[in-house]
Scaffold this motif. Structure first.
Motif, PDB file in Angstrom:
ATOM      1  N   UNK A  34       6.427  -7.442  -2.809  1.00 36.35           N
ATOM      2  CA  UNK A  34       5.989  -6.582  -1.716  1.00 36.35           C
ATOM      3  C   UNK A  34       6.535  -5.171  -1.840  1.00 36.35           C
ATOM      4  N   UNK A  35       7.800  -5.038  -2.220  1.00 40.91           N
ATOM      5  CA  UNK A  35       8.385  -3.710  -2.407  1.00 40.91           C
ATOM      6  C   UNK A  35       7.689  -2.953  -3.541  1.00 40.91           C
ATOM      7  N   UNK A  36       7.341  -3.672  -4.608  1.00 43.38           N
ATOM      8  CA  UNK A  36       6.632  -3.038  -5.724  1.00 43.38           C
ATOM      9  C   UNK A  36       5.272  -2.514  -5.260  1.00 43.38           C
ATOM     10  N   UNK A  37       4.562  -3.315  -4.479  1.00 44.15           N
ATOM     11  CA  UNK A  37       3.260  -2.890  -3.945  1.00 44.15           C
ATOM     12  C   UNK A  37       3.432  -1.715  -2.987  1.00 44.15           C
ATOM     13  N   UNK A  38       4.507  -1.727  -2.208  1.00 40.69           N
ATOM     14  CA  UNK A  38       4.785  -0.606  -1.309  1.00 40.69           C
ATOM     15  C   UNK A  38       4.989   0.686  -2.093  1.00 40.69           C
ATOM     16  N   UNK A  74      -4.221 -16.990   1.876  1.00 44.39           N
ATOM     17  CA  UNK A  74      -4.697 -15.822   2.614  1.00 44.39           C
ATOM     18  C   UNK A  74      -3.527 -15.058   3.225  1.00 44.39           C
ATOM     19  N   UNK A  75      -2.527 -15.786   3.720  1.00 47.28           N
ATOM     20  CA  UNK A  75      -1.344 -15.121   4.281  1.00 47.28           C
ATOM     21  C   UNK A  75      -0.656 -14.271   3.214  1.00 47.28           C
ATOM     22  N   UNK A  80       0.481  -8.784   0.954  1.00 44.10           N
ATOM     23  CA  UNK A  80       0.423  -7.743  -0.069  1.00 44.10           C
ATOM     24  C   UNK A  80      -0.365  -6.531   0.429  1.00 44.10           C
ATOM     25  N   UNK A  81      -1.415  -6.775   1.200  1.00 45.53           N
ATOM     26  CA  UNK A  81      -2.138  -5.653   1.804  1.00 45.53           C
ATOM     27  C   UNK A  81      -1.238  -4.900   2.775  1.00 45.53           C
ATOM     28  N   UNK A  86       2.005  -0.281   4.219  1.00 40.58           N
ATOM     29  CA  UNK A  86       3.317   0.190   4.633  1.00 40.58           C
ATOM     30  C   UNK A  86       3.708   1.398   3.794  1.00 40.58           C
ATOM     31  N   UNK A  87       3.355   1.367   2.506  1.00 41.98           N
ATOM     32  CA  UNK A  87       3.578   2.528   1.657  1.00 41.98           C
ATOM     33  C   UNK A  87       2.853   3.750   2.175  1.00 41.98           C
ATOM     34  N   UNK A  88       1.616   3.548   2.646  1.00 39.80           N
ATOM     35  CA  UNK A  88       0.868   4.650   3.251  1.00 39.80           C
ATOM     36  C   UNK A  88       1.569   5.171   4.505  1.00 39.80           C
TER      37      UNK A  88
END
Length: 220
Positions: A34-38, A74-75, A80-81, A86-88
């Protein structure tokens, strides 16, 4: 961004530490991804991203809570979305600090957050903690802090620095409680839901530290 969850029944920790190690590993793996995706979200965010990011994160939190018990896949996708948006949400703030002070402050806040999360996880695993009681107290404190912050906008009785230190203490308690919940076997929650709690704790602590470090840098 101040999002967390709890419910209220007495807690008995009766799961051996080694019995929860696979759950902890899974939660930390999901959180790290999740942090990487952020980070990708921060890097790709447009200048106007904060409000859309906030709305998306809020909607996705409700979405994850709605499907967490019925559809783990789905969760996970929704988590991940959420991490991306959150990065945005936080990107304009991060870019502002980078322009004002430099990228080093972001690195300093990120490293301090990581070390702090590690320490809090160790505390939760070394001691038997009533996570429901601790979480309830911390959430009550957070609500009072938010109300005090709103009142301070009109009466100016609390400095931003004081507000940040109190918020840091509250999220420290919430983080210990969330790790203690994993230590106790997860309280019936899946790995994605547990990871969401740890992730949101870490994001809030990171943003608080970023504000505190920036204030110190400006004084220096």
């Amino acid at each position: 961004m101040y999002v967390n969850r709890t419910n209220g029944f007495p807690t008995v920790i009766d799961v051996p530490r080694e019995g929860t190690a696979p759950l902890l590993a899974k939660v930390l793996g999901i959180t790290a991804l999740g942090f990487f995706v952020t980070a990708i979200g921060v890097a790709t965010a447009p200048p106007w991203s904060m409000l859309p990011g906030f709305i998306a994160v809020l909607a996705l939190v409700f979405g994850i809570n709605a499907v967490r018990r019925t559809n783990a896949g789905l969760a996970m996708a929704l988590f991940m979305a959420l991490a991306f948006f959150m990065g945005w949400e936080i990107a304009p703030i991060i870019h502002m600090y980078v322009r004002m002070i430099g990228p080093g402050i972001v690195f300093q806040a990120a490293v301090t957050t990581g070390l702090g999360m590690t320490a809090m996880g160790c505390v939760a695993y070394l001691f038997s903690i009533d996570y429901r009681k601790l979480s309830g107290i911390a959430l009550a404190g957070l609500l009072l802090l938010i109300l005090a912050g709103v009142a301070s906008m009109f009466f100016h009785f609390m400095s931003p620095n004081t507000y940040s230190w109190i918020a840091l203490a509250i999220f420290t308690a919430l983080t210990v409680a969330d790790f203690a919940r994993i230590r106790a076997g997860g309280d019936g929650m899946g790995a994605v839901s547990l990871a969401l709690g740890i992730y949101l704790d870490a994001i809030n602590i990171f943003m608080i530290l970023l504000q505190l470090f920036s204030g110190r840098s400006r004084r220096d």
